[in-house]
Design an enzyme around this catalytic site. Structure first.
Site, PDB file in Angstrom:
ATOM      1  N   SER A   1       0.839  -1.195   0.000  1.00 21.49           N
ATOM      2  CA  SER A   1       0.000   0.000   0.000  1.00 21.49           C
ATOM      3  C   SER A   1       0.874   1.245   0.000  1.00 21.49           C
ATOM      4  O   SER A   1       1.601   1.513   0.971  1.00 21.49           O
ATOM      5  CB  SER A   1      -0.920   0.008   1.217  1.00 21.49           C
ATOM      6  OG  SER A   1      -1.607   1.241   1.257  1.00 21.49           O
TER       7      SER A   1
ATOM      8  N   MET B   1      -8.589   8.760  -0.290  1.00 20.67           N
ATOM      9  CA  MET B   1      -9.543   9.100   0.787  1.00 20.67           C
ATOM     10  C   MET B   1      -9.992  10.549   0.646  1.00 20.67           C
ATOM     11  O   MET B   1      -9.173  11.417   0.353  1.00 20.67           O
ATOM     12  CB  MET B   1      -8.859   8.944   2.144  1.00 20.67           C
ATOM     13  CG  MET B   1      -8.212   7.594   2.362  1.00 20.67           C
ATOM     14  SD  MET B   1      -7.365   7.566   3.958  1.00 20.67           S
ATOM     15  CE  MET B   1      -6.577   5.949   3.859  1.00 20.67           C
TER      16      MET B   1
ATOM     17  N   MET C   1     -12.162  -5.308   4.327  1.00 22.32           N
ATOM     18  CA  MET C   1     -11.400  -4.433   5.228  1.00 22.32           C
ATOM     19  C   MET C   1     -11.198  -5.146   6.564  1.00 22.32           C
ATOM     20  O   MET C   1     -12.162  -5.524   7.224  1.00 22.32           O
ATOM     21  CB  MET C   1     -12.148  -3.107   5.461  1.00 22.32           C
ATOM     22  CG  MET C   1     -12.239  -2.204   4.245  1.00 22.32           C
ATOM     23  SD  MET C   1     -10.658  -1.882   3.421  1.00 22.32           S
ATOM     24  CE  MET C   1      -9.706  -1.150   4.747  1.00 22.32           C
TER      25      MET C   1
ATOM     26  N   ASP D   1      -4.508   4.014  -2.049  1.00 18.47           N
ATOM     27  CA  ASP D   1      -5.661   4.413  -1.232  1.00 18.47           C
ATOM     28  C   ASP D   1      -6.022   5.867  -1.458  1.00 18.47           C
ATOM     29  O   ASP D   1      -5.235   6.765  -1.141  1.00 18.47           O
ATOM     30  CB  ASP D   1      -5.316   4.226   0.257  1.00 18.47           C
ATOM     31  CG  ASP D   1      -5.186   2.770   0.643  1.00 18.47           C
ATOM     32  OD1 ASP D   1      -6.122   2.000   0.352  1.00 18.47           O
ATOM     33  OD2 ASP D   1      -4.155   2.404   1.232  1.00 18.47           O
TER      34      ASP D   1
ATOM     35  N   HIS E   1      -1.088  -1.047  -4.370  1.00 12.38           N
ATOM     36  CA  HIS E   1      -2.398  -0.698  -3.806  1.00 12.38           C
ATOM     37  C   HIS E   1      -2.371   0.801  -3.492  1.00 12.38           C
ATOM     38  O   HIS E   1      -1.485   1.288  -2.794  1.00 12.38           O
ATOM     39  CB  HIS E   1      -2.636  -1.518  -2.528  1.00 12.38           C
ATOM     40  CG  HIS E   1      -3.976  -1.296  -1.907  1.00 12.38           C
ATOM     41  ND1 HIS E   1      -5.124  -1.938  -2.335  1.00 12.38           N
ATOM     42  CD2 HIS E   1      -4.362  -0.508  -0.868  1.00 12.38           C
ATOM     43  CE1 HIS E   1      -6.145  -1.558  -1.589  1.00 12.38           C
ATOM     44  NE2 HIS E   1      -5.713  -0.678  -0.698  1.00 12.38           N
TER      45      HIS E   1
ATOM     46  N   ASP F   1      -7.298  -6.176   3.408  1.00 14.14           N
ATOM     47  CA  ASP F   1      -6.685  -4.861   3.513  1.00 14.14           C
ATOM     48  C   ASP F   1      -6.713  -4.340   4.945  1.00 14.14           C
ATOM     49  O   ASP F   1      -7.776  -4.013   5.468  1.00 14.14           O
ATOM     50  CB  ASP F   1      -7.431  -3.897   2.581  1.00 14.14           C
ATOM     51  CG  ASP F   1      -6.746  -2.555   2.466  1.00 14.14           C
ATOM     52  OD1 ASP F   1      -5.609  -2.404   2.958  1.00 14.14           O
ATOM     53  OD2 ASP F   1      -7.357  -1.645   1.867  1.00 14.14           O
TER      54      ASP F   1
ATOM     55  N   MET G   1     -11.895   5.341  -1.137  1.00 15.96           N
ATOM     56  CA  MET G   1     -12.641   5.538   0.103  1.00 15.96           C
ATOM     57  C   MET G   1     -13.272   6.915   0.004  1.00 15.96           C
ATOM     58  O   MET G   1     -12.883   7.858   0.709  1.00 15.96           O
ATOM     59  CB  MET G   1     -11.694   5.410   1.303  1.00 15.96           C
ATOM     60  CG  MET G   1     -11.341   3.965   1.605  1.00 15.96           C
ATOM     61  SD  MET G   1      -9.829   3.794   2.556  1.00 15.96           S
ATOM     62  CE  MET G   1      -8.646   3.799   1.216  1.00 15.96           C
TER      63      MET G   1
ATOM     64  N   HIS H   1      -8.056   1.845  -4.504  1.00 16.42           N
ATOM     65  CA  HIS H   1      -9.081   1.639  -3.474  1.00 16.42           C
ATOM     66  C   HIS H   1      -9.676   3.003  -3.133  1.00 16.42           C
ATOM     67  O   HIS H   1      -9.032   3.820  -2.478  1.00 16.42           O
ATOM     68  CB  HIS H   1      -8.406   0.990  -2.243  1.00 16.42           C
ATOM     69  CG  HIS H   1      -9.303   0.816  -1.064  1.00 16.42           C
ATOM     70  ND1 HIS H   1      -8.819   0.506   0.190  1.00 16.42           N
ATOM     71  CD2 HIS H   1     -10.647   0.893  -0.930  1.00 16.42           C
ATOM     72  CE1 HIS H   1      -9.826   0.406   1.043  1.00 16.42           C
ATOM     73  NE2 HIS H   1     -10.944   0.637   0.398  1.00 16.42           N
TER      74      HIS H   1
HETATM   75  C1  DX5 Z   1      -6.710   1.706   5.156  1.00 17.33           C
HETATM   76  C2  DX5 Z   1      -6.168   1.424   3.783  1.00 17.33           C
HETATM   77  C3  DX5 Z   1      -5.129   0.375   3.757  1.00 17.33           C
HETATM   78  C4  DX5 Z   1      -3.864   0.726   4.477  1.00 17.33           C
HETATM   79  C5  DX5 Z   1      -3.211  -0.551   4.953  1.00 17.33           C
HETATM   80  O1  DX5 Z   1      -7.749   2.610   5.047  1.00 17.33           O
HETATM   81  O2  DX5 Z   1      -7.217   1.017   2.934  1.00 17.33           O
HETATM   82  O3  DX5 Z   1      -4.840   0.005   2.417  1.00 17.33           O
HETATM   83  O4  DX5 Z   1      -2.971   1.451   3.665  1.00 17.33           O
HETATM   84  O5  DX5 Z   1      -2.133  -0.221   5.737  1.00 17.33           O
HETATM   85  P1  DX5 Z   1      -1.517  -1.246   6.812  1.00 17.33           P
HETATM   86  O6  DX5 Z   1      -1.053  -2.446   6.045  1.00 17.33           O
HETATM   87  O7  DX5 Z   1      -0.395  -0.448   7.395  1.00 17.33           O
HETATM   88  O8  DX5 Z   1      -2.597  -1.573   7.794  1.00 17.33           O
HETATM   89 ZN    ZN Z   2      -6.701   0.143   0.956  1.00 18.09          ZN
END
Ligand code: DX5
Ligand code: ZN
Length: 220
Positions: free
Chosen positions: A9, A38, A138, A36, A34, A176, A69, A67
């Protein structure tokens, strides 16, 4: 033999050295990046947006697994396709017309993913499972990296696997949040196909070796 996919990630990368960290993952045995995104509305955090994704895809040589969010993901589907996303995952909890959203993602040539929060029951995906390329379970509450893994995830993987098999679907199961060498094997044994790992990879002394270790551990 099981080929578990490893998806570091980028959220846990050093943003001041993003190109260096991307090149490092390019060299590693990782399968996907990956990414993220947000919006500060769907989740209580803001990560980064389009310009940063554009910079990532300019250097990344592996599948870009985005991903989202965010609320109202439909309005950005075309943009993410143009930016080079290969997989586009939306949240079940953010989509009123999930079936329409998944078709729109596929129409842009991307794989369509659905992420579900820890409180969302996998049975809610039963009627749409054949339209989903990837379910992102998740295993933490979305919004932040570095949180601890929620143990209930193992049961959810098994239930989801059962739904996938019963419907003859080809959906991949991605986990994840909080993935490390301590839970990876059990996750794969339960039915996981893709493991996302942020802090475990990027905070390691040697991320390349760490990815290789995770790959070996989960390919049996
Ligand atoms: C959380 C993200 C994850 C996050 C995972 O909202 O969707 O992808 O980056 O990070 P770790 O592996 O550090 O929990
Ligand atoms: Zn994620």
């Amino acid at each position: 033999m099981k080929n578990t996919l490893i998806a570091p990630s980028v959220l846990a990368a050093d943003f001041a050295n993003l190109q260096r960290d991307i090149e490092m993952i390019n060299k590693s045995e990782a399968d996907w990046f990956h990414v993220d995104i947000m919006d500060g509305v769907f989740v209580p955090n803001i990560s980064f947006g389009m310009p940063v994704l554009e910079a990532i895809t300019r250097h990344a040589k592996k599948t870009i697994d985005v991903h989202l969010m965010i609320v109202n993901p439909d309005q950005y589907i075309k943009t993410f396709a143009e930016l080079g996303a290969h997989n586009l995952t939306v949240h079940y909890e953010a989509c009123t017309h999930l079936h329409r959203t998944l078709q729109a993602i596929k129409a842009e040539g991307m794989k369509a993913g659905v992420a579900i929060n820890p409180h969302t029951n996998v049975s809610l995906l039963e009627d749409i499972i054949n339209d989903i390329d990837l379910v992102c379970l998740m295993s933490v509450n979305p919004g932040f990296g570095g949180q601890s893994f929620i143990e209930k995830t193992y049961d959810k993987i098994k239930q989801l696997k059962e739904i996938i098999t019963r419907n003859g679907a080809h959906t991949l199961i991605e986990i994840d949040g909080g993935v490390t060498d301590r839970n990876a094997v059990q996750l794969v044994e339960a039915g996981a196909d893709v493991l996302v790992a942020g802090n475990y990879v990027f905070r390691a002394a040697d991320p390349v070796t760490t990815v290789a270790g995770l790959k070996t551990l989960t390919s049996f």
